[in-house]
Design an enzyme around this catalytic site. Structure first.
Site, PDB file in Angstrom:
ATOM      1  N   ASP A  28       0.863  -1.161   0.000  1.00  0.00           N
ATOM      2  CA  ASP A  28       0.000   0.000   0.000  1.00  0.00           C
ATOM      3  C   ASP A  28       0.914   1.229   0.000  1.00  0.00           C
ATOM      4  OD1 ASP A  28      -2.488   1.487   0.496  1.00  0.00           O
ATOM      5  OD2 ASP A  28      -3.190  -0.420   1.320  1.00  0.00           O
ATOM      6  N   ASP A  45      -3.215   4.784  -2.516  1.00  0.00           N
ATOM      7  CA  ASP A  45      -4.368   5.231  -1.733  1.00  0.00           C
ATOM      8  C   ASP A  45      -4.863   6.617  -2.167  1.00  0.00           C
ATOM      9  OD1 ASP A  45      -5.831   4.721   0.957  1.00  0.00           O
ATOM     10  OD2 ASP A  45      -5.049   6.742   1.246  1.00  0.00           O
ATOM     11  N   GLU A  77       2.993   9.976 -13.686  1.00  0.00           N
ATOM     12  CA  GLU A  77       4.379  10.047 -13.209  1.00  0.00           C
ATOM     13  C   GLU A  77       4.706   8.889 -12.261  1.00  0.00           C
ATOM     14  OE1 GLU A  77       6.311  13.669 -12.415  1.00  0.00           O
ATOM     15  OE2 GLU A  77       4.693  14.879 -13.286  1.00  0.00           O
ATOM     16  N   HIS A 137     -11.495  -3.399   3.019  1.00  0.00           N
ATOM     17  CA  HIS A 137     -11.557  -3.071   4.447  1.00  0.00           C
ATOM     18  C   HIS A 137     -12.369  -1.813   4.746  1.00  0.00           C
ATOM     19  CE1 HIS A 137      -8.523  -0.622   2.624  1.00  0.00           C
ATOM     20  NE2 HIS A 137      -8.473   0.139   3.706  1.00  0.00           N
ATOM     21  N   ASP A 138     -12.893  -1.178   3.708  1.00  0.00           N
ATOM     22  CA  ASP A 138     -13.663   0.052   3.906  1.00  0.00           C
ATOM     23  C   ASP A 138     -15.166  -0.141   3.751  1.00  0.00           C
ATOM     24  OD1 ASP A 138     -11.390   1.681   4.305  1.00  0.00           O
ATOM     25  OD2 ASP A 138     -11.112   1.931   2.141  1.00  0.00           O
TER      26      ASP A 138
HETATM   27  C1  NOJ Z   1      -8.591   4.746   1.703  1.00  0.00           C
HETATM   28  C2  NOJ Z   1      -8.263   3.627   2.625  1.00  0.00           C
HETATM   29  O1  NOJ Z   1      -8.666   2.420   2.035  1.00  0.00           O
HETATM   30  C3  NOJ Z   1      -8.961   3.922   3.939  1.00  0.00           C
HETATM   31  O2  NOJ Z   1      -8.920   2.824   4.804  1.00  0.00           O
HETATM   32  C4  NOJ Z   1      -8.326   5.149   4.542  1.00  0.00           C
HETATM   33  O3  NOJ Z   1      -9.017   5.507   5.712  1.00  0.00           O
HETATM   34  C5  NOJ Z   1      -8.350   6.323   3.569  1.00  0.00           C
HETATM   35  N1  NOJ Z   1      -8.006   5.966   2.222  1.00  0.00           N
HETATM   36  C6  NOJ Z   1      -7.379   7.398   4.005  1.00  0.00           C
HETATM   37  O4  NOJ Z   1      -6.062   6.978   3.799  1.00  0.00           O
END
Ligand code: NOJ
Ligand code: MG
Length: 531
Positions: free
Chosen positions: A97, A199, A248, A326-327
């Site tokens: 990540d 991310d 980039e 995970h979100d």
């Molecule tokens: C996306 C990530 O998947 C999430 O878990 C995180 O809270 C936010 N970006 C901020 O980095």
């Protein structure tokens, strides 16, 4: 030879919750090492590790305080190197990540930056004077809800944070920031990692003049899930500079051999995704396609979106599909267990790369958590909306012993109550389990010529609740039929086929099937070879 990045199965590990080797209740790298054989048994191509860098863990690692160190809760650099070596020995790639938009407030860069206005690192972040009334410089809202500006009392200026106040945004217009962040990428690539999941890329740049964002005229609290939907983010999200920066980043990776990049822009529309593909213009790059998470579970919505998406991505680029992460609430919790078996059939029979969030392969579900354990950033900044993400982050269920084999100590989140049945051990033994469905589907995706690189051909099923399509290569043809409804559906297609598998794994492979007269049970899906 085709690159591994074109028809890959990529498995997301959320390290806190995967396997705890030192019994502190939090998963760690040695825990992942214990499970390398399991990962290999799934037949995946790559692991994507959610962040393991040094971090105060206020957003569970998405708040990095040192990009070149491993957080002690997860282990030490040698553990990481060992994991990388062991995965590579099994032919599994490792994707890290990478969090370019922000750091932790505890990052030494930010500590320097906030120390005084003339510090050379000051411009590495985004600062602005208070408004005339001493309040925040403008009306911008953070993704977690609440103002996107935090007052720094020492220097009496506000800093900008697209996420929480402990995640200050980096200033990507500063050349040193860019150079240093690219150096971070090179650091991990030089160690041998195979690519990055990047991310929050649509937040990299913000408009310079800090004008108020217009109100979203359609916003209705209650109907709209997130508070930040109250504004139209024309100055803070998806700016063309942010998208150009992906090009980039792609170049940094392309200077190496055989690397891969996937980027996260959670709410990006199809047109934005295509813009990203074109800017990066590299077959080993994809912007995440979250349609399987966002769409309602309806044949019509899937058909329309996938037909458009597949065609828009075309042959120059590679599609990808994500069923969970995970979100977002787990697939079974979102759509139901029988439906989730169909989602798996779709996930592994469409073109391109497929992402699995750890635990989806055994059909884990969200656990309802007591308030004090939610502890997620969303609950802090949008209290009462039930947006907390910890329900989908409970520990992986390995077996039916205490704590599901995750740890022998009390885990950081309680184990989901179904673990006695829903666990790797039990499901390995049950030929019809979720786990065995996943394994079969992954094998098929990797071995069947039409699924490896066949075209996607939309088909009219003539039944409203049935989504069906063909994958066709010059070697063979596959038909996928998915009943989205709970009731049985009659199919009437002028096709004959041989069953490869159905989503319940309860029909005999090889059976001849006449699709002129096929009765699909409620929520049944099938993969057939057709001639
Ligand atoms: C996306 C990530 O998947 C999430 O878990 C995180 O809270 C936010 N970006 C901020 O980095
Ligand atoms: Mg930003």
């Amino acid at each position: 030879m085709k690159s591994w990045t074109q028809n890959a199965v990529i498995y997301q590990i959320y390290p806190r919750s995967f396997k705890d080797s030192d019994n502190d209740g939090i998963g760690d790298i040695k825990g992942i090492i214990d499970k390398v054989d399991y990962l290999a048994s799934l037949g995946i191509d790559a692991v994507w590790l959610s962040p393991i860098y040094k971090s105060p863990q206020l957003d569970y690692g998405y708040d990095v305080s040192d990009h070149r160190e491993i957080d002690p809760i997860f282990g030490i650099m040698d553990d990481f190197k060992n994991l990388l070596k062991l995965l590579h020995e099994k032919g599994i790639k490792l994707i890290m990540d990478f969090i370019p938009n922000h750091t932790s407030t505890e990052h030494p860069w930010f500590i320097e930056a906030r120390s005084n206005k003339t510090n050379p690192k000051r411009d590495w972040y985004i600062w602005a004077d208070p408004a005339a009334n001493n309040g925040p410089p403008n009306n911008w809202i953070s993704a977690f809800g609440g103002p996107a500006w935090q007052l720094d009392e020492v220097t009496n200026q506000y800093y900008y944070h697209a996420f929480s106040p402990y995640q200050p945004d980096l200033n990507w217009r500063n050349e040193e920031v860019k150079k240093e962040m690219f150096n971070v990428m090179k650091f991990w690539l030089d160690l041998g990692v195979d690519g990055f999941r990047i991310d929050a890329v649509d937040y990299l740049f913000e408009a310079k003049d800090l004008k108020d964002e217009p109100k979203n005229p359609y916003y209705q609290p209650g109907f709209h899930q997130y508070r930040d939907q109250a504004l139209s983010h024309i100055y803070t999200k998806g700016l063309s500079e942010s998208i150009k920066m992906l090009g980039e980043m792609g170049k940094v990776l392309r200077a190496y051999q055989n690397k891969y990049m996937v980027t996260e822009a959670a709410e990006a529309k199809l047109s934005k995704l295509i813009e990203m593909y074109k800017i990066v213009d590299w077959r080993s790059y994809q912007p995440f396609n979250f349609s399987m998470i966002d769409l309602p579970w309806e044949a019509q919505s899937y058909r329309e979106y996938i037909d458009c998406y597949d065609q828009a991505v075309g042959q120059n680029y590679v599609p990808c599909y994500v069923a969970g992460n995970h979100d977002k609430p787990r697939v079974v919790t979102r759509i139901g267990a029988r439906e989730a078996r169909n989602a798996a059939v779709i996930l592994f029979t469409l073109r391109g790369n497929a992402f699995i969030y750890n635990g989806e392969e055994i059909g884990m579900r969200n656990r309802k958590l007591p308030k004090n354990l939610e502890r997620d950033t969303y609950d802090e900044y949008s209290p009462g909306l039930g947006l907390g993400r910890n329900g989908e982050r409970t520990p992986m269920q390995w077996d039916n012993t205490n704590q599901a084999g995750f740890s022998s100590f009390k885990p950081w989140l309680p184990i989901c109550s179904d673990y006695k049945k829903v666990n790797v051990d039990e499901e390995t033994k049950d030929p019809k389990s979720f786990l065995n469905l996943y394994k079969k589907l992954i094998k098929l995706k990797k071995e069947n010529p039409a699924l490896i690189d066949g075209d996607y051909i939309p088909m009219d099923s003539k039944a409203e609740k049935v989504f069906c399509y063909i994958r066709q290569s010059d070697k063979n043809k596959i038909l996928v039929v998915i009943n989205f409804g709970r009731e049985k559906q009659k199919i009437n297609l002028n096709i004959e086929g041989k069953l490869i598998l159905n989503n319940f794994l309860d029909r005999k492979a090889g059976t001849k099937i006449d699709l002129k007269n096929l009765l699909l049970r409620g929520n049944e899906g099938m993969i057939l070879e057709i001639f």
